[in-house]
Design an enzyme around this catalytic site. Structure first.
Site, PDB file in Angstrom:
ATOM      1  N   ARG A 113      31.537  47.872  60.221  1.00 49.21           N
ATOM      2  CA  ARG A 113      32.366  48.107  59.038  1.00 49.21           C
ATOM      3  C   ARG A 113      31.560  48.620  57.857  1.00 49.21           C
ATOM      4  NH1 ARG A 113      31.818  42.637  60.133  1.00 49.21           N
ATOM      5  NH2 ARG A 113      31.482  41.130  58.437  1.00 49.21           N
ATOM      6  N   HIS A 143      31.975  46.459  51.672  1.00 47.83           N
ATOM      7  CA  HIS A 143      32.607  47.375  52.621  1.00 47.83           C
ATOM      8  C   HIS A 143      34.113  47.481  52.406  1.00 47.83           C
ATOM      9  CE1 HIS A 143      34.469  44.112  54.905  1.00 47.83           C
ATOM     10  NE2 HIS A 143      33.335  43.446  54.751  1.00 47.83           N
ATOM     11  N   LYS A 177      38.217  47.620  53.356  1.00 54.55           N
ATOM     12  CA  LYS A 177      39.098  46.607  53.947  1.00 54.55           C
ATOM     13  C   LYS A 177      39.271  46.840  55.444  1.00 54.55           C
ATOM     14  CE  LYS A 177      43.285  44.082  52.750  1.00 54.55           C
ATOM     15  NZ  LYS A 177      44.436  44.025  51.819  1.00 54.55           N
ATOM     16  N   THR A 178      39.113  45.752  56.203  1.00 47.92           N
ATOM     17  CA  THR A 178      39.159  45.828  57.661  1.00 47.92           C
ATOM     18  C   THR A 178      40.422  45.151  58.206  1.00 47.92           C
ATOM     19  OG1 THR A 178      38.032  43.709  57.971  1.00 47.92           O
ATOM     20  CG2 THR A 178      36.630  45.674  57.734  1.00 47.92           C
ATOM     21  N   PHE A 202      40.445  42.410  60.093  1.00 46.47           N
ATOM     22  CA  PHE A 202      40.326  40.967  59.871  1.00 46.47           C
ATOM     23  C   PHE A 202      40.538  40.595  58.409  1.00 46.47           C
ATOM     24  CE2 PHE A 202      37.833  38.929  63.656  1.00 46.47           C
ATOM     25  CZ  PHE A 202      38.875  39.243  64.503  1.00 46.47           C
ATOM     26  N   ASN A 203      40.052  41.425  57.464  1.00 43.34           N
ATOM     27  CA  ASN A 203      40.335  41.173  56.051  1.00 43.34           C
ATOM     28  C   ASN A 203      41.829  41.119  55.807  1.00 43.34           C
ATOM     29  OD1 ASN A 203      37.658  43.371  54.904  1.00 43.34           O
ATOM     30  ND2 ASN A 203      37.582  41.182  55.310  1.00 43.34           N
ATOM     31  N   GLU A 255      26.774  39.915  56.913  1.00 39.91           N
ATOM     32  CA  GLU A 255      27.545  38.794  56.389  1.00 39.91           C
ATOM     33  C   GLU A 255      26.980  37.479  56.926  1.00 39.91           C
ATOM     34  OE1 GLU A 255      29.002  37.318  54.158  1.00 39.91           O
ATOM     35  OE2 GLU A 255      30.993  38.263  54.120  1.00 39.91           O
TER      36      GLU A 255
END
Length: 229
Positions: free
Chosen positions: A60, A9, A11-12, A14-15, A87
């Protein structure tokens, strides 16, 4: 034979700030959306046409799939979500900082005792998470590994049964890495799949073959297209 484009996925939030996302969820950042737009444009430029799409049920991956299908000109194809390709769940540590989890808490568990980082297996990591989880949410290795294998195998079987040539699956970094390791136990444990990278697989008659892992060429091509506009 089914060609599988297995995507991590975009980039979020949290990433970006270094938190272990797991079963918690944050949306793609603006940079994350741009990255997956690049991926979609790169796939379109290569005229990749998908017959089926699969993702986990996390927001996401759903958001990522929307961008892929839109910009690769594959909207309207059959699309299914499957919680089995989520995940890993980090239990009560879900959402915590990566450094605190992987470099602080887990190295003090019995599962890690006497092992160097290079010697650790995914099973060791799963046991460590289970050991420190105070909420009872973390999955035993047997449960975790089975649901990952079942999820990916069932998607591939369904695609093959329906005569699909190309499919796209959006999943998660550790889940993809675990799946590759389960398919080929001789491979070293690896980390660091980029957001929006493509891992190439084929499936035929019950067997997967592993191609290039973490391919960024579609994003790179898409970035050139965006920059030229």
């Amino acid at each position: 034979m089914v060609n599988i484009y297995l995507v991590r996925h975009g980039k979020t939030m949290f990433n970006t700030i270094g938190r272990a996302q797991g079963w918690s969820d944050t949306p793609l950042t603006r940079d994350g959306e741009i990255g997956i737009t690049e991926l979609g444009l790169g796939l379109a430029a290569k005229n990749v046409k998908f017959d089926y799409a699969f993702s986990s049920d996390s927001g996401r991956t759903i958001q990522t799939m929307h961008f892929i299908l839109k910009y690769s000109e594959n909207e309207g194809i059959p699309y299914e979500m499957d919680k089995r390709i989520r995940e890993w769940c980090f239990g009560s540590l879900d959402g915590g900082y990566d450094g605190e989890l992987f470099n602080g808490v887990l190295p003090r568990t019995d599962a890690y005792k006497g092992k160097s980082p290079e010697d650790l297996t995914y099973e060791d990591i799963a046991k460590g998470i289970l050991e420190v989880d105070t909420a009872g949410w973390a999955e035993p290795w047997e449960v975790l590994s089975k649901r990952i294998l079942d999820g990916f195998f069932d998607a591939a079987k369904k695609a093959e049964a329906n005569g699909a040539e190309n499919i796209v699956i959006v999943s998660h970094g550790m889940t993809i890495a675990t799946f590759i390791k389960l398919l080929d136990r001789r491979r070293p444990r690896f980390q660091g799949l980029d957001n929006g990278s493509v891992t190439h697989l084929t499936y035929s008659d019950g067997n997967f073959a592993i191609g290039k892992i973490g391919d960024m060429s579609y994003r790179e091509l898409g970035r050139e297209i965006l920059n030229a506009e």
